[in-house]
Design an enzyme around this catalytic site. Structure first.
Site, PDB file in Angstrom:
ATOM      1  N   ALA A  65       0.875  -1.176   0.000  1.00 13.25           N
ATOM      2  CA  ALA A  65       0.000   0.000   0.000  1.00 13.25           C
ATOM      3  C   ALA A  65       0.910   1.224   0.000  1.00 13.25           C
ATOM      4  O   ALA A  65       2.053   1.162   0.461  1.00 13.25           O
ATOM      5  CB  ALA A  65      -0.886  -0.022   1.227  1.00 13.25           C
ATOM      6  N   GLU A 133       4.262  -5.474   7.185  1.00 10.43           N
ATOM      7  CA  GLU A 133       3.482  -4.460   7.916  1.00 10.43           C
ATOM      8  C   GLU A 133       3.999  -4.207   9.330  1.00 10.43           C
ATOM      9  O   GLU A 133       4.019  -3.073   9.795  1.00 10.43           O
ATOM     10  CB  GLU A 133       2.001  -4.856   7.967  1.00 10.43           C
ATOM     11  CG  GLU A 133       1.246  -4.650   6.659  1.00 10.43           C
ATOM     12  CD  GLU A 133       1.414  -5.803   5.679  1.00 10.43           C
ATOM     13  OE1 GLU A 133       2.190  -6.740   5.946  1.00 10.43           O
ATOM     14  OE2 GLU A 133       0.754  -5.749   4.629  1.00 10.43           O
TER      15      GLU A 133
HETATM   16  N1  DAK Z   1       4.679   3.080  -0.632  1.00  8.17           N
HETATM   17  C1  DAK Z   1       5.105   4.255  -1.184  1.00  8.17           C
HETATM   18  N2  DAK Z   1       6.292   4.376  -1.816  1.00  8.17           N
HETATM   19  C2  DAK Z   1       7.075   3.287  -1.887  1.00  8.17           C
HETATM   20  C3  DAK Z   1       6.688   2.040  -1.332  1.00  8.17           C
HETATM   21  C4  DAK Z   1       5.408   1.934  -0.685  1.00  8.17           C
HETATM   22  N3  DAK Z   1       4.926   0.796  -0.174  1.00  8.17           N
HETATM   23  N4  DAK Z   1       7.698   1.151  -1.546  1.00  8.17           N
HETATM   24  C5  DAK Z   1       8.644   1.833  -2.228  1.00  8.17           C
HETATM   25  N5  DAK Z   1       8.287   3.095  -2.436  1.00  8.17           N
HETATM   26  C6  DAK Z   1       9.031   4.167  -3.117  1.00  8.17           C
HETATM   27  C7  DAK Z   1      10.252   4.588  -2.292  1.00  8.17           C
HETATM   28  O1  DAK Z   1       9.889   5.501  -1.301  1.00  8.17           O
HETATM   29  C8  DAK Z   1      11.139   5.198  -3.364  1.00  8.17           C
HETATM   30  O2  DAK Z   1      10.673   6.493  -3.654  1.00  8.17           O
HETATM   31  P1  DAK Z   1      11.703   7.731  -3.913  1.00  8.17           P
HETATM   32  O3  DAK Z   1      12.554   7.804  -2.685  1.00  8.17           O
HETATM   33  O4  DAK Z   1      12.467   7.306  -5.149  1.00  8.17           O
HETATM   34  O5  DAK Z   1      10.800   8.908  -4.132  1.00  8.17           O
HETATM   35  C9  DAK Z   1      10.859   4.319  -4.585  1.00  8.17           C
HETATM   36  O6  DAK Z   1       9.614   3.670  -4.318  1.00  8.17           O
HETATM   37  C10 DAK Z   1      11.916   3.261  -4.806  1.00  8.17           C
HETATM   38  O7  DAK Z   1      12.067   2.537  -3.592  1.00  8.17           O
HETATM   39  P2  DAK Z   1      13.483   2.257  -2.912  1.00  8.17           P
HETATM   40  O8  DAK Z   1      14.451   3.335  -3.255  1.00  8.17           O
HETATM   41  O9  DAK Z   1      13.239   1.980  -1.480  1.00  8.17           O
HETATM   42  O10 DAK Z   1      13.938   0.938  -3.686  1.00  8.17           O
HETATM   43  P3  DAK Z   1      14.894  -0.215  -3.145  1.00  8.17           P
HETATM   44  O11 DAK Z   1      15.127  -1.102  -4.314  1.00  8.17           O
HETATM   45  O12 DAK Z   1      16.067   0.355  -2.417  1.00  8.17           O
HETATM   46  O13 DAK Z   1      14.021  -1.026  -2.071  1.00  8.17           O
HETATM   47  C11 DAK Z   1      12.035  -2.135  -1.270  1.00  8.17           C
HETATM   48  C12 DAK Z   1      12.903  -1.763  -2.481  1.00  8.17           C
HETATM   49  C13 DAK Z   1      10.756  -2.784  -1.803  1.00  8.17           C
HETATM   50  C14 DAK Z   1      12.794  -3.169  -0.397  1.00  8.17           C
HETATM   51  C15 DAK Z   1      11.738  -0.883  -0.422  1.00  8.17           C
HETATM   52  O14 DAK Z   1      11.231   0.114  -1.298  1.00  8.17           O
HETATM   53  C16 DAK Z   1      10.728  -1.103   0.657  1.00  8.17           C
HETATM   54  O15 DAK Z   1      11.032  -1.696   1.709  1.00  8.17           O
HETATM   55  N6  DAK Z   1       9.501  -0.611   0.429  1.00  8.17           N
HETATM   56  C17 DAK Z   1       8.432  -0.651   1.421  1.00  8.17           C
HETATM   57  C18 DAK Z   1       7.861  -2.010   1.454  1.00  8.17           C
HETATM   58  C19 DAK Z   1       6.761  -2.112   2.449  1.00  8.17           C
HETATM   59  O16 DAK Z   1       6.947  -1.939   3.657  1.00  8.17           O
HETATM   60  N7  DAK Z   1       5.601  -2.405   1.923  1.00  8.17           N
HETATM   61  C20 DAK Z   1       4.465  -2.708   2.747  1.00  8.17           C
HETATM   62  C21 DAK Z   1       3.684  -1.520   2.866  1.00  8.17           C
HETATM   63  S1  DAK Z   1       2.496  -1.761   4.127  1.00  8.17           S
HETATM   64  C22 DAK Z   1      -4.235  -0.913   6.025  1.00  8.17           C
HETATM   65  C23 DAK Z   1      -4.331  -1.017   4.653  1.00  8.17           C
HETATM   66  C24 DAK Z   1      -3.349  -1.609   3.983  1.00  8.17           C
HETATM   67  C25 DAK Z   1      -2.217  -2.071   4.625  1.00  8.17           C
HETATM   68  C26 DAK Z   1      -2.125  -1.946   5.978  1.00  8.17           C
HETATM   69  C27 DAK Z   1      -3.113  -1.391   6.682  1.00  8.17           C
HETATM   70  N8  DAK Z   1      -5.242  -0.292   6.734  1.00  8.17           N
HETATM   71  C28 DAK Z   1      -5.677   0.979   6.239  1.00  8.17           C
HETATM   72  C29 DAK Z   1      -5.588  -0.708   8.039  1.00  8.17           C
HETATM   73  C30 DAK Z   1      -1.163  -2.569   3.875  1.00  8.17           C
HETATM   74  C31 DAK Z   1       0.049  -2.170   4.225  1.00  8.17           C
HETATM   75  C32 DAK Z   1       1.162  -2.316   3.383  1.00  8.17           C
HETATM   76  O17 DAK Z   1       1.106  -2.743   2.254  1.00  8.17           O
END
Ligand code: DAK
Length: 258
Positions: A65, A133
Site C-alpha cells: 500500500a 506491515e
Molecule cells: N509506498 C510508497 N512508496 C514506496 C513504497 C510503498 N509501499 N515502496 C517503495 N516506495 C518508493 C520509495 O519511497 C522510493 O521512492 P523515492 O525515494 O524514489 O521517491 C521508490 O519507491 C523506490 O524505492 P526504494 O528506493 O526503497 O527501492 P529499493 O530497491 O532500495 O528497495 C524495497 C525496495 C521494496 C525493499 C523498499 O522500497 C521497501 O522496503 N519498500 C516498502 C515495502 C513495504 O513496507 N511495503 C508494505 C507496505 S504496508 C491498512 C491497509 C493496507 C495495509 C495496511 C493497513 N489499513 C488501512 C488498516 C497494507 C500495508 C502495506 O502494504
C-alpha cells in the site's frame, strides 16, 4: 475512465493488465483502487475475455500500500482505506473467470495481498515476497491475515506476518504461495501459455471449478460435496458443455465449445 496507472490489453481472449507506477514501485494508492474497480467491471462485462493476468512494470509487482498516502490518515480514514482495498480485492476474487498473478518482482504487503486475491500465482526467479506491515507498526489491511493462512497454512503464514521476512521465489514455491517459477524473461510468455491452455478448456467447466472450490472452502465438507454434485449435473444434457466434451472424446475430435 482514462487510466493513469493501469495498462490493459487483450489478445485472443486473454486480458493482461499491467500495474504501472514504477517510480513508487507500483505502490497501491486511491487512484489505483478507482482504476481497478473500473477495470474489473469492464472485464466482468466482456464475455470474450476467458482469463485475466495481472502483472507489474519494472522491478516490482507491487511494493505494498502507498505508505506516503497512508501516513497522515487517522483511525477512521485508515479503516475506510482498508475497506476500499478489501472490496476491490474481493470483487477481483469474485470474477467468474480465472485470474493469474504474474509476479515479476517485489510483492510486499498490499502487493502480496493482491496476488492472493488471484486464483494462482506464477513468479520470476527475481520475485520477493513478504508481509512487512509489522515493520511499520501495522497489520495487513487487505485481508492478508485471512488469505495467507488459508493458502500456506498457519505456521508459514504466522512466520511471514510476525518476522516481516522477505522470501524468494524458491521458498514461495516450497510453501505453496506460488505455483510456478520462471526466469524473468520467460515469465510472461510462460504465464500466457498457461492462460491459453486454460482458455482452451470447457469455459463453463472452468468457471464452475472456480466457483465450487471458492464457495466450498467456506462450507463444511458434505455441503461442499453437494454443491459439487449439483454443479456437475448442470454440465450434462443436450447442448451442454459436458455432453460436447465427452462426445468429442469418443469421436476422437476436438470439442467445439459454444
Ligand atoms: N509506498 C510508497 N512508496 C514506496 C513504497 C510503498 N509501499 N515502496 C517503495 N516506495 C518508493 C520509495 O519511497 C522510493 O521512492 P523515492 O525515494 O524514489 O521517491 C521508490 O519507491 C523506490 O524505492 P526504494 O528506493 O526503497 O527501492 P529499493 O530497491 O532500495 O528497495 C524495497 C525496495 C521494496 C525493499 C523498499 O522500497 C521497501 O522496503 N519498500 C516498502 C515495502 C513495504 O513496507 N511495503 C508494505 C507496505 S504496508 C491498512 C491497509 C493496507 C495495509 C495496511 C493497513 N489499513 C488501512 C488498516 C497494507 C500495508 C502495506 O502494504
Amino acid at each position: 475512465m482514462k487510466y493513469e496507472i493501469l495498462k490493459p490489453e487483450v489478445n485472443d481472449g486473454i486480458a493482461v493488465v499491467t500495474i504501472s507506477r514504477p517510480k513508487a514501485l507500483n505502490a497501491l494508492n486511491t487512484r489505483f483502487f478507482q482504476e481497478m474497480d473500473d477495470y474489473i467491471a469492464s472485464v466482468k462485462n466482456d464475455s470474450s475475455i476467458k482469463v485475466l493476468v495481472i502483472t507489474g512494470e519494472g522491478k516490482a509487482f507491487v511494493a505494498g500500500a502507498d505508505i506516503a498516502e497512508m501516513v497522515d490518515k487517522n483511525g477512521e480514514e485508515g479503516s475506510a482505506f482498508s475497506r476500499l482495498g478489501q472490496a476491490t480485492f474481493r470483487s477481483l476474487e469474485k470474477l467468474n473467470i480465472p485470474v493469474i498473478a504474474a509476479i515479476n518482482g517485489f510483492a510486499l504487503g498490499g502487493g502480496l495481498e493482491l496476488t492472493m486475491a488471484c486464483d494462482f500465482r506464477t513468479a520470476s526467479t527475481k520475485a520477493k515476497f513478504g508481509q512487512p506491515e509489522v515493520n511499520l507498526g501495522l497489520i495487513p489491511g487487505y485481508a492478508g491475515t485471512q488469505r495467507l493462512p488459508r493458502l500456506v497454512g498457519q505456521g508459514d503464514a504466522l512466520y511471514l506476518l510476525m518476522t516481516a521476512d522477505m522470501i524468494g521465489a524458491d521458498d514461495a514455491l516450497r510453501i505453496g504461495l506460488v505455483q510456478k517459477v520462471f526466469e524473468p524473461e520467460a515469465l510472461m510468455e510462460e504465464t500466457l501459455k498457461i492462460a491459453k491452455n486454460i482458455a482452451s478448456k470447457g469455459p463453463n467447466a472452468v468457471k464452475l471449478v472456480k466457483q465450487v472450490v471458492r464457495q466450498g472452502l467456506g462450507m463444511d465438507f458434505d455441503k461442499g460435496s453437494e454443491l459439487e454434485a449439483k454443479n456437475f449435473g448442470s454440465l450434462f444434457g443436450e447442448g451442454n458443455e459436458g455432453k460436447e466434451g465427452m462426445a468429442a472424446f469418443l469421436e476422437k475430435r476436438k470439442p467445439e465449445w459454444n
